[in-house]
Design an enzyme around this catalytic site. Structure first.
Site, mmCIF file in Angstrom:
data_model
loop_
_atom_site.group_PDB
_atom_site.id
_atom_site.type_symbol
_atom_site.label_atom_id
_atom_site.label_comp_id
_atom_site.label_asym_id
_atom_site.label_seq_id
_atom_site.Cartn_x
_atom_site.Cartn_y
_atom_site.Cartn_z
ATOM 1 N N ASP A 1 0.861 -1.170 0.000
ATOM 2 C CA ASP A 1 0.000 0.000 0.000
ATOM 3 C C ASP A 1 0.907 1.233 0.000
ATOM 4 O O ASP A 1 2.073 1.159 0.396
ATOM 5 C CB ASP A 1 -0.878 -0.009 1.255
ATOM 6 C CG ASP A 1 -1.650 1.285 1.428
ATOM 7 O OD1 ASP A 1 -2.376 1.676 0.499
ATOM 8 O OD2 ASP A 1 -1.507 1.917 2.494
ATOM 9 N N ASP B 1 -0.214 5.140 0.690
ATOM 10 C CA ASP B 1 -0.488 6.149 1.720
ATOM 11 C C ASP B 1 -0.565 5.522 3.105
ATOM 12 O O ASP B 1 -1.387 4.643 3.352
ATOM 13 C CB ASP B 1 -1.814 6.863 1.423
ATOM 14 C CG ASP B 1 -1.704 7.813 0.241
ATOM 15 O OD1 ASP B 1 -0.707 8.539 0.176
ATOM 16 O OD2 ASP B 1 -2.612 7.815 -0.605
#
Length: 224
Positions: free
Chosen positions: A15, A17
């Site tokens: 991922d 952010d």
């Protein structure tokens, strides 16, 4: 039992952010500036409710809060603001660059799986050491975003891999749900939002001090 004690993960699915980089404050700043420019209040608490959302979902929530702009225009404005901030300074999460470097040196590929749109994700990838990522799945390219498993299924499929052989790193509730539903070895690293512990769920406090040996141990446990 597995045939060898420390199997490498086939790939690590990152991922972006909150996991690789800490751009949430950049998003909250961009949201606040946009809302204030239209005479509307905005708080950090409201911004934190957006963590892990698809961008278009967040834009619709801002419209519901009174922002009278098309959702697509809201997304473009926010993304442009955040890209500008990233070009000034990239706030990597503790331990992320070190783990990326070790994975690269061990020949384990990395794929970014993010709900952010491709232009922003590419700006972050460009700020990482050269050839850190072998692929990218972005939020503007999936039919169903996190928490649906599609993003992580596509991340593994980019390299022709079985999700069960891949490790996924996530900080948000929708993201961890997506990675788990896809069948990856999903690791939750909570940042802004707490992740609920439950049997079988892997949670780490941080990526700091974590390395390939930790990922091999998890893969060995899953294979046993």
């Amino acid at each position: 039992m597995t045939n060898h004690a420390s199997p490498d993960p086939a790939a690590v699915l990152w991922d972006m952010d909150g996991t690789l980089v800490d751009t949430e404050p950049y998003w909250i700043r961009a949201e606040t500036e946009l809302m204030n420019a239209h005479g509307l209040p905005w708080s950090e608490e409201q911004g934190l409710e957006f963590v892990g959302n698809e961008l278009i979902v967040s834009a619709r929530m801002m419209r519901e809060a009174g922002l009278d702009l098309p959702a697509e225009e809201i997304v473009e404005t926010l993304m442009g603001n955040v890209i500008a901030q990233i070009r000034q300074s990239v706030p990597f999460r503790p331990g992320a660059l070190e783990l990326l470097a070790e994975l690269k040196s061990e020949g384990i590929p990395n794929v970014m799986v993010t709900m952010s749109y491709r232009p922003l994700a590419e700006a972050v990838i460009a700020s990482c050491p050269r050839n850190s990522f072998a692929g990218l799945v972005s939020g503007d390219e999936v039919a169903a975003g996190k928490p649906d498993p599609e993003p992580y299924l596509r991340g593994a499929a980019l390299l022709g891999l079985d999700p069960a052989d891949c490790v996924a790193l996530e900080d948000s509730k929708p993201g961890l749900a997506s990675a788990e539903a896809a069948g990856t070895i999903a690791i939750g690293i909570p940042h802004f939002v707490d992740l609920d512990p439950r049997p079988g769920r892997i949670l780490w406090d941080s990526l700091e001090g974590r390395g390939v040996a930790d990922l091999r141990r998890l893969r060995a446990q899953q294979s046993a």
